[in-house]
Design an enzyme around this catalytic site. Structure first.
Site, PDB file in Angstrom:
ATOM      1  N   SER A 135       0.860  -1.173   0.000  1.00  0.00           N
ATOM      2  CA  SER A 135       0.000   0.000   0.000  1.00  0.00           C
ATOM      3  C   SER A 135       0.905   1.234   0.000  1.00  0.00           C
ATOM      4  CB  SER A 135      -0.887  -0.026   1.254  1.00  0.00           C
ATOM      5  OG  SER A 135      -1.670   1.137   1.345  1.00  0.00           O
ATOM      6  N   LYS A 161      -0.928  -0.899  -4.456  1.00  0.00           N
ATOM      7  CA  LYS A 161      -2.167  -0.180  -4.109  1.00  0.00           C
ATOM      8  C   LYS A 161      -1.804   1.275  -3.877  1.00  0.00           C
ATOM      9  CE  LYS A 161      -4.702  -0.045   0.265  1.00  0.00           C
ATOM     10  NZ  LYS A 161      -5.356  -0.878   1.286  1.00  0.00           N
ATOM     11  N   LEU A 162      -2.488   2.163  -4.584  1.00  0.00           N
ATOM     12  CA  LEU A 162      -2.234   3.591  -4.412  1.00  0.00           C
ATOM     13  C   LEU A 162      -3.316   4.197  -3.536  1.00  0.00           C
ATOM     14  CD1 LEU A 162      -1.372   4.690  -8.081  1.00  0.00           C
ATOM     15  CD2 LEU A 162       0.187   3.868  -6.278  1.00  0.00           C
ATOM     16  N   LYS A 163      -2.894   4.903  -2.508  1.00  0.00           N
ATOM     17  CA  LYS A 163      -3.836   5.666  -1.712  1.00  0.00           C
ATOM     18  C   LYS A 163      -4.247   6.876  -2.543  1.00  0.00           C
ATOM     19  CE  LYS A 163      -4.059   3.569   2.332  1.00  0.00           C
ATOM     20  NZ  LYS A 163      -5.365   3.067   2.828  1.00  0.00           N
ATOM     21  N   ASP A 189      -7.118   2.945  -3.147  1.00  0.00           N
ATOM     22  CA  ASP A 189      -7.846   2.969  -1.877  1.00  0.00           C
ATOM     23  C   ASP A 189      -8.126   4.408  -1.467  1.00  0.00           C
ATOM     24  OD1 ASP A 189      -8.935   2.606   0.624  1.00  0.00           O
ATOM     25  OD2 ASP A 189      -7.194   1.582   1.490  1.00  0.00           O
ATOM     26  N   ASN A 191     -10.189   5.350   1.202  1.00  0.00           N
ATOM     27  CA  ASN A 191     -10.542   5.544   2.611  1.00  0.00           C
ATOM     28  C   ASN A 191     -11.687   6.543   2.786  1.00  0.00           C
ATOM     29  OD1 ASN A 191      -7.222   4.885   3.101  1.00  0.00           O
ATOM     30  ND2 ASN A 191      -8.725   3.808   4.350  1.00  0.00           N
ATOM     31  N   GLU A 214     -11.047   0.672  -3.546  1.00  0.00           N
ATOM     32  CA  GLU A 214     -11.389   0.308  -2.172  1.00  0.00           C
ATOM     33  C   GLU A 214     -12.063   1.487  -1.478  1.00  0.00           C
ATOM     34  OE1 GLU A 214      -7.862  -1.207  -0.326  1.00  0.00           O
ATOM     35  OE2 GLU A 214      -8.679  -1.109   1.691  1.00  0.00           O
ATOM     36  N   ASP A 239     -13.842  -1.898   2.517  1.00  0.00           N
ATOM     37  CA  ASP A 239     -12.948  -2.080   3.662  1.00  0.00           C
ATOM     38  C   ASP A 239     -13.741  -1.644   4.898  1.00  0.00           C
ATOM     39  OD1 ASP A 239     -11.066  -1.760   5.709  1.00  0.00           O
ATOM     40  OD2 ASP A 239      -9.631  -0.616   4.534  1.00  0.00           O
ATOM     41  N   LYS A 263     -10.077  -7.460   7.197  1.00  0.00           N
ATOM     42  CA  LYS A 263      -9.150  -7.066   8.265  1.00  0.00           C
ATOM     43  C   LYS A 263      -9.711  -7.638   9.557  1.00  0.00           C
ATOM     44  CE  LYS A 263      -7.551  -2.642   6.395  1.00  0.00           C
ATOM     45  NZ  LYS A 263      -7.746  -1.174   6.497  1.00  0.00           N
ATOM     46  N   GLY A 291      -4.389  -4.641   5.792  1.00  0.00           N
ATOM     47  CA  GLY A 291      -3.381  -4.442   6.823  1.00  0.00           C
ATOM     48  C   GLY A 291      -3.636  -3.155   7.572  1.00  0.00           C
TER      49      GLY A 291
HETATM   50  O1  OSB Z   1      -7.314   1.494   4.450  1.00  0.00           O
HETATM   51  O2  OSB Z   1      -6.233  -0.278   4.106  1.00  0.00           O
HETATM   52  C1  OSB Z   1      -6.350   0.792   4.706  1.00  0.00           C
HETATM   53  C2  OSB Z   1      -3.272   1.414   6.900  1.00  0.00           C
HETATM   54  C3  OSB Z   1      -3.870   1.925   8.025  1.00  0.00           C
HETATM   55  C4  OSB Z   1      -5.234   2.096   8.048  1.00  0.00           C
HETATM   56  C5  OSB Z   1      -6.012   1.763   6.943  1.00  0.00           C
HETATM   57  C6  OSB Z   1      -5.415   1.222   5.814  1.00  0.00           C
HETATM   58  C7  OSB Z   1      -4.020   1.081   5.773  1.00  0.00           C
HETATM   59  C8  OSB Z   1      -3.300   0.614   4.599  1.00  0.00           C
HETATM   60  C9  OSB Z   1      -1.932  -0.006   4.816  1.00  0.00           C
HETATM   61  O3  OSB Z   1      -3.684   0.736   3.463  1.00  0.00           O
HETATM   62  C10 OSB Z   1      -2.004  -1.487   4.851  1.00  0.00           C
HETATM   63  C11 OSB Z   1      -0.713  -2.105   5.381  1.00  0.00           C
HETATM   64  O4  OSB Z   1       0.248  -2.149   4.626  1.00  0.00           O
HETATM   65  O5  OSB Z   1      -0.702  -2.527   6.541  1.00  0.00           O
HETATM   66 MG    MG Z   2      -8.469   0.446   3.013  1.00  0.00          MG
END
Ligand code: OSB
Ligand code: MG
Length: 368
Positions: A135, A161-163, A189, A191, A214, A239, A263, A291
């Site tokens: 990520s 995976k690109l935020k 992703d 969020n 995501e 998620d 998760k 994660g």
């Molecule tokens: O949205 O998946 C998520 C990390 C912290 C909180 C939310 C997320 C994430 C990650 C990193 O995307 C995932 C990892 O490498 O542990």
């Molecule tokens: Mg996520």
């Protein structure tokens, strides 16, 4: 299994680089660990709640409070003889799934260690190694992002995976796709950073053949995801919205997601995570292991879960070095884009006592 007590342990783990998402920047992970002590063994659970309630309602200090004041007392009263009874004992407490997951995982680890069984075997793993994605946080610039992705691909990660967030979405996705080619497994992703009214903008990601997007919309907005899924071609993955096997079943029935990020912390533990795997498998919905920037303790259990048959997409189960210069367990090291599934009793890894002492801020003992 006879419980003696629980230790709450606060540790600070600086990240190798700041990790920026649409909800904030993390430079150091403040982790709450739970250690279960029984008459014949001890076990560990890592609470994935972050320091602030920005990813989810839960946060580390809140988790510690509910563990101390409600969850541990409920367990002490119920005296469960095996781990599957733990969730029922904790059920009168609403929500607080990350705190419950940490407690259940610690008890499960202790039980499995005492019986010499591994998490992988207990959960139903069918692989001895799992493919790993990474990520990648929001960066200062597209060139900085391309450098970071280049480095991860050189290390062997099999999926990127690109935020994303408004203002950092189509441009970085296009740049990564153009630079690394059509074969790269690529996903995004958000969020929960978008609204349904952004559907047309999100459809601009369609040409880039992402594996999935995501959680584009708010946690509670399952119906909005179902509407969005009809307006964009990229498969929607949930998620934050998936908090249980029941909510996964509902989201699938509504057409809100074609893929699920599992998760264990978010859903109350590894046993519920396995039920989500089962529900999704029954519906032909692929799952992958998310994660929460875990230490080696949480990572060991996640890798075991990711070895179940329905986990058909690479997870956010990156190597220790992607997060921490020095993990608290023996480090997980990438080998040909994979991590090995631990085979020893319980989690199959244990904290190094010196490392653990170095990063510990505070310890609290709760007798049962
Ligand atoms: O949205 O998946 C998520 C990390 C912290 C909180 C939310 C997320 C994430 C990650 C990193 O995307 C995932 C990892 O490498 O542990
Ligand atoms: Mg996520």
């Amino acid at each position: 299994m006879k419980l003696t007590g629980f230790e709450l342990r606060w540790i600070t783990m600086p990240l190798v680089a700041p990790f920026r998402t649409s909800f904030g920047t993390t430079t150091s992970r403040e982790v709450l660990l739970v250690r279960a002590v029984t008459e014949d063994a001890e076990g560990w659970g890592e609470c994935v709640a972050m320091a602030d309630p920005f990813y989810s309602a839960e946060y580390a200090e809140g988790a510690a409070a509910v563990l101390r004041d409600h969850l541990v007392p409920a367990l002490a009263a119920a005296k469960p003889t095996h781990t599957p009874a733990v969730a029922g004992a904790l059920a009168p407490v609403k929500g607080h799934r990350m705190a419950k997951a940490a407690l259940e995982t610690a008890v499960l680890d202790a039980e499995l260690r005492a019986e010499g069984r591994s998490f992988a075997r207990e959960l139903g793993a069918v692989r001895d190694r799992v493919p790993c994605g990474v990520s990648v946080g929001i960066m200062e610039s597209v060139p900085a992002l391309l450098d970071a992705v280049d480095g991860y691909l050189a290390e062997g990660y099999v999926r990127i995976k690109l935020k994303i967030e408004p203002g950092w979405d189509v441009e970085p996705v296009r740049a990564v796709r153009e630079r690394f080619g059509d074969e790269l497994l690529l996903q995004a992703d958000a969020n929960a950073a978008y609204a349904l009214s952004d559907a047309r903008h999100l459809a601009a990601l369609d040409p880039f053949d992402l594996l999935l997007i995501e959680q584009p919309l708010a946690e509670e907005d399952v119906l909005g995801h179902a509407d969005l899924a009809r307006l964009i071609r990229t498969p929607v993955c949930l998620d934050e919205s998936i908090t249980s096997a029941a909510s996964a079943a509902a989201a699938i029935r509504l057409g809100a997601c074609r893929i699920v990020n599992v998760k264990p912390g978010r859903v109350g533990g590894y046993l519920e995570a396995r039920r989500i795997h089962d529900v999704c498998a029954a519906h032909g919905v692929p799952v992958w292991c998310g994660g929460m920037l875990e230490t080696g303790l949480g990572r060991a259990a996640n890798v075991a879960l990711a070895a179940l048959p329905g986990f058909t997409l690479p997870g956010d189960t990156s190597a220790s070095g992607r997060y921490y210069a020095a993990d608290i367990t023996e480090p997980f090291v990438l080998d040909g884009g994979h991590l090995p599934v631990p085979t020893g009793p319980g989690l199959g890894v244990a904290p190094d006592p010196d490392r653990l002492a170095d990063c510990t801020d505070r310890v609290e003992w709760i007798a049962v």
